[in-house]
Design a protein around this motif. Structure first.
Motif, PDB file in Angstrom:
ATOM      1  N   TYR A   6      14.513  28.504  52.030  1.00 55.44           N
ATOM      2  CA  TYR A   6      14.307  27.602  50.906  1.00 55.44           C
ATOM      3  C   TYR A   6      14.635  26.161  51.294  1.00 55.44           C
ATOM      4  CZ  TYR A   6      14.718  32.077  48.402  1.00 55.44           C
ATOM      5  OH  TYR A   6      14.571  33.372  47.984  1.00 55.44           O
ATOM      6  N   ARG A 108       9.427  22.813  35.637  1.00 51.88           N
ATOM      7  CA  ARG A 108       8.856  22.574  36.967  1.00 51.88           C
ATOM      8  C   ARG A 108       7.587  21.716  36.868  1.00 51.88           C
ATOM      9  NH1 ARG A 108       4.638  25.750  38.577  1.00 51.88           N
ATOM     10  NH2 ARG A 108       4.057  27.476  37.198  1.00 51.88           N
ATOM     11  N   CYS A 115       7.626  24.233  43.480  1.00 48.73           N
ATOM     12  CA  CYS A 115       8.507  25.393  43.622  1.00 48.73           C
ATOM     13  C   CYS A 115       7.804  26.594  44.262  1.00 48.73           C
ATOM     14  CB  CYS A 115       9.055  25.804  42.254  1.00 48.73           C
ATOM     15  SG  CYS A 115      10.126  24.586  41.479  1.00 48.73           S
ATOM     16  N   ALA A 182      14.201  24.691  45.211  1.00 46.96           N
ATOM     17  CA  ALA A 182      13.343  23.582  44.776  1.00 46.96           C
ATOM     18  C   ALA A 182      13.550  23.294  43.290  1.00 46.96           C
ATOM     19  CB  ALA A 182      11.876  23.912  45.063  1.00 46.96           C
ATOM     20  N   LEU A 183      13.752  24.342  42.503  1.00 53.48           N
ATOM     21  CA  LEU A 183      14.028  24.155  41.081  1.00 53.48           C
ATOM     22  C   LEU A 183      15.385  23.477  40.892  1.00 53.48           C
ATOM     23  CD1 LEU A 183      13.205  24.596  38.124  1.00 53.48           C
ATOM     24  CD2 LEU A 183      14.204  26.901  38.281  1.00 53.48           C
TER      25      LEU A 183
END
Length: 435
Positions: A6, A108, A115, A182-183
């Motif tokens: 990630y 998002r 994401c 990413a979130l």
């Protein structure tokens, strides 16, 4: 957290450098994961002065290190909830579960977060009795909530996930999977832009609640203790609160999950791109990301998470080989562990503990949606709208027997029993809970 794929695909959230913590805030949030950052964002947006304290890095707990699966509904299924809480409360919890998924999507999109979202979740039944349960539950969701049942028999499931290990399964097109870090990064940037103050490497050592407000004693790494006066505190550290509040510590067991990601594969074993979670107590969960890496979770432990990637990979590999024998020796791009929080009932503890003190923890492996949503629920409650919090407070979250000091032996005993039950293919526990 550079050990995760990630972090390779999304920038790590980095709050602006801060030298001094304030003497006063409207709200102090303890925990810099999805719950805490969501709460900080929504509080700042309504003009509340919010200070967030994170012991390590933002997203460094389960929020930035989980399997990335977004499941609809609650952690416990609607049959279990109806039997214990009645139809009205269970129906309200179903609606809140839908709102949680919708909030993740709304955020998002609004925040422009890449994401790596991919739709679809498949539940794979590991035994005939588990498949019977899955079909019965699909029928219940159709009858009660109008959810079209999508049943996959053994052949259809094998084609969908590239493994013949399972008996059958069900398909859900509301859930899916994403890069959770990413979130986290998007929420952190938005919260700070809205005015929230975010402090990494800052330990909340003590919380004192009085009639005139709350005092939080915090210590930044290498510095002396500092006290922040506030109107309210949210405890959002999930499995990493380190005994800060006994009513949380006795109800939330920190449990370590292990994940490995392969190098990009020549061909995806999951042609439709869905996420998969099975019905075992010691769950296997997996998905293929946009880089064609198989991200596979398997195995649980109690205590400090291992930091050596090779050791984590050795834990995960037998589980992966069980599902995908042809990938038994596939090289790993990275492997990592993360600490989550589970409760006895697998219901999250989302409530006001007393005036000025709130907790949102114990997501029990279903935190991507519920944790993000819980942050907003608490923010709304602090701002005066308690409607959603009132519903969550119906969820039963009893303490573990013996208190916090017996959590370790209980965890070891439970994991041994669940692993044995899986090997014997015994019926699932009421509620078909995922771990």
């Amino acid at each position: 957290m550079p050990d995760t794929v990630y972090a390779q695909d999304a920038p790590k959230p980095a709050p602006a450098p801060r030298h001094d913590m304030p003497e006063r805030a409207d709200v102090v949030v303890v925990g810099g994961g999805l719950t805490g950052l969501s709460a900080a964002l929504h509080l700042a947006r309504v003009g509340r002065r919010c200070v967030l304290l994170e012991t390590g890095e933002l997203g460094g707990g389960a929020s930035g290190r989980n399997g990335g699966q977004l499941h609809p509904g609650q952690r416990r299924d609607q049959v279990w909830l109806t039997q214990r809480l009645g139809e009205a409360v269970a129906d309200s919890l179903w609606e809140l579960g839908s709102e949680a998924v919708a909030l993740v999507h709304a955020l998002r999109v609004e925040l422009g977060a890449d994401c790596d979202w991919r739709p679809g979740v498949i539940e794979a039944a590991h035994s005939p009795s588990a498949f019977d349960d899955a079909r019965a539950y699909a029928d219940h969701l159709h009858e009660r909530y109008g959810v079209p049942p999508r049943i996959l028999d053994r052949v259809a499931l094998a084609e969908a996930i590239g493994s013949r290990r399972y008996v059958g399964g069900t398909y859900d097109d509301v859930g899916g999977h994403l890069n959770p870090l990413a979130l986290v990064t998007a929420l952190a940037g938005a919260a700070e832009a809205a005015g929230a103050q975010l402090f990494e490497t800052t330990l909340a050592e003590r919380v004192d609640v009085a009639a005139k407000g709350v005092r939080v004693s915090a210590r930044r790494r290498g510095a002396s203790a500092h006290v922040i006066a506030a109107d309210a505190v949210l405890l959002a550290g999930n499995g990493t609160l380190s005994g800060l509040e006994p009513r949380v510590a006795t109800r939330v067991l920190p449990l370590v999950n292990h994940i490995a990601a392969t190098l990009p594969l020549d061909a995806s074993p999951i042609p439709g791109g869905e996420a998969v979670a099975d019905t075992r107590a010691v769950i296997r969960y997996f998905r293929v990301d946009s880089q064609n890496r198989l991200v596979f979770g398997g195995g649980e432990s109690y205590g400090p998470p291992p930091t050596d990637a090779a050791a984590v990979g050795a834990i995960v590999r037998p589980y992966l080989a069980e599902v995908y024998p042809g990938l038994a020796d596939v090289p790993f791009a990275s492997a990592w562990s993360g600490t989550l929080g589970i409760t006895r009932t697998r219901c999250p503890l989302i409530r006001r503990l007393e005036p000025g003190l709130y907790a949102a923890v114990g997501y029990s492996g279903q935190g991507v949606g519920l944790a993000t949503f819980a942050g907003k629920v608490i923010a709304d409650a602090i701002a005066g709208d308690t409607a959603r919090l009132d519903v969550f407070e119906h969820l039963p979250v009893p303490p573990y027997p013996g208190g916090a000091r017996f959590l370790g032996p209980l965890a070891t005993l439970a994991m041994t029993w669940f692993a044995l039950r899986d090997r014997l293919s015994l019926p699932t526990l009421p509620g078909r809970a995922r771990t």
